[in-house]
Design a protein around this motif. Structure first.
Motif, PDB file in Angstrom:
ATOM      1  N   PRO A 249      80.453  80.430  34.115  1.00  0.00           N
ATOM      2  CA  PRO A 249      80.268  79.662  35.351  1.00  0.00           C
ATOM      3  C   PRO A 249      78.833  79.140  35.494  1.00  0.00           C
ATOM      4  O   PRO A 249      77.871  79.872  35.273  1.00  0.00           O
ATOM      5  N   THR A 250      78.733  77.861  35.838  1.00  0.00           N
ATOM      6  CA  THR A 250      77.436  77.183  35.911  1.00  0.00           C
ATOM      7  C   THR A 250      77.424  76.237  37.094  1.00  0.00           C
ATOM      8  O   THR A 250      78.441  75.636  37.429  1.00  0.00           O
ATOM      9  N   GLY A 251      76.276  76.093  37.721  1.00  0.00           N
ATOM     10  CA  GLY A 251      76.130  75.203  38.863  1.00  0.00           C
ATOM     11  C   GLY A 251      75.915  73.750  38.465  1.00  0.00           C
ATOM     12  O   GLY A 251      75.662  73.436  37.298  1.00  0.00           O
ATOM     13  N   VAL A 252      75.980  72.876  39.445  1.00  0.00           N
ATOM     14  CA  VAL A 252      75.823  71.442  39.218  1.00  0.00           C
ATOM     15  C   VAL A 252      74.432  71.113  38.677  1.00  0.00           C
ATOM     16  O   VAL A 252      74.298  70.332  37.728  1.00  0.00           O
TER      17      VAL A 252
ATOM     18  N   ARG B  98      80.382  81.154  44.930  1.00  0.00           N
ATOM     19  CA  ARG B  98      79.178  81.187  44.114  1.00  0.00           C
ATOM     20  C   ARG B  98      78.565  79.809  43.919  1.00  0.00           C
ATOM     21  O   ARG B  98      77.459  79.690  43.407  1.00  0.00           O
ATOM     22  N   GLY B  99      79.299  78.764  44.277  1.00  0.00           N
ATOM     23  CA  GLY B  99      78.797  77.412  44.098  1.00  0.00           C
ATOM     24  C   GLY B  99      78.694  76.997  42.649  1.00  0.00           C
ATOM     25  O   GLY B  99      77.861  76.178  42.291  1.00  0.00           O
ATOM     26  N   THR B 100      79.540  77.584  41.811  1.00  0.00           N
ATOM     27  CA  THR B 100      79.512  77.268  40.392  1.00  0.00           C
ATOM     28  C   THR B 100      80.872  76.764  39.942  1.00  0.00           C
ATOM     29  O   THR B 100      81.861  76.851  40.666  1.00  0.00           O
ATOM     30  N   TYR B 101      80.897  76.249  38.732  1.00  0.00           N
ATOM     31  CA  TYR B 101      82.136  75.752  38.129  1.00  0.00           C
ATOM     32  C   TYR B 101      82.428  76.565  36.875  1.00  0.00           C
ATOM     33  O   TYR B 101      81.512  76.973  36.162  1.00  0.00           O
ATOM     34  N   ALA B 102      83.719  76.783  36.625  1.00  0.00           N
ATOM     35  CA  ALA B 102      84.167  77.508  35.446  1.00  0.00           C
ATOM     36  C   ALA B 102      85.329  76.746  34.821  1.00  0.00           C
ATOM     37  O   ALA B 102      85.926  75.855  35.457  1.00  0.00           O
TER      38      ALA B 102
END
Length: 66
Positions: free
Chosen positions: A19-22, A55-59
């Motif tokens: 998972p990583t943020g914008v 978490r404001g992330t994308y996976a």
């Protein structure tokens, strides 16, 4: 073709790093946050990525596994 390349790069980054943020994705792609967000929105609509709102992330999503 640039958009396709960037979208695939997002999938590679998420596969490698989890998972990583914008903002980190935008930096890795060398694009503005708004561009990264639009790419993510398209990938999310096709279920290739999911947003982890707490978490404001994308996976990676189920579409990436299919």
């Amino acid at each position: 073709m640039q958009a396709v390349d960037r979208a695939l790069r997002i999938l590679e980054i998420l596969a490698d790093n989890g998972p990583t943020g914008v903002t980190p994705l935008a930096k890795a792609l060398g694009v503005h946050r708004s561009t990264a967000f639009r790419l993510l929105a398209t990938l999310e609509a096709r279920r290739f990525v999911t947003q982890q709102t707490h978490r404001g992330t994308y996976a990676l999503g189920t579409g990436a596994v299919r």
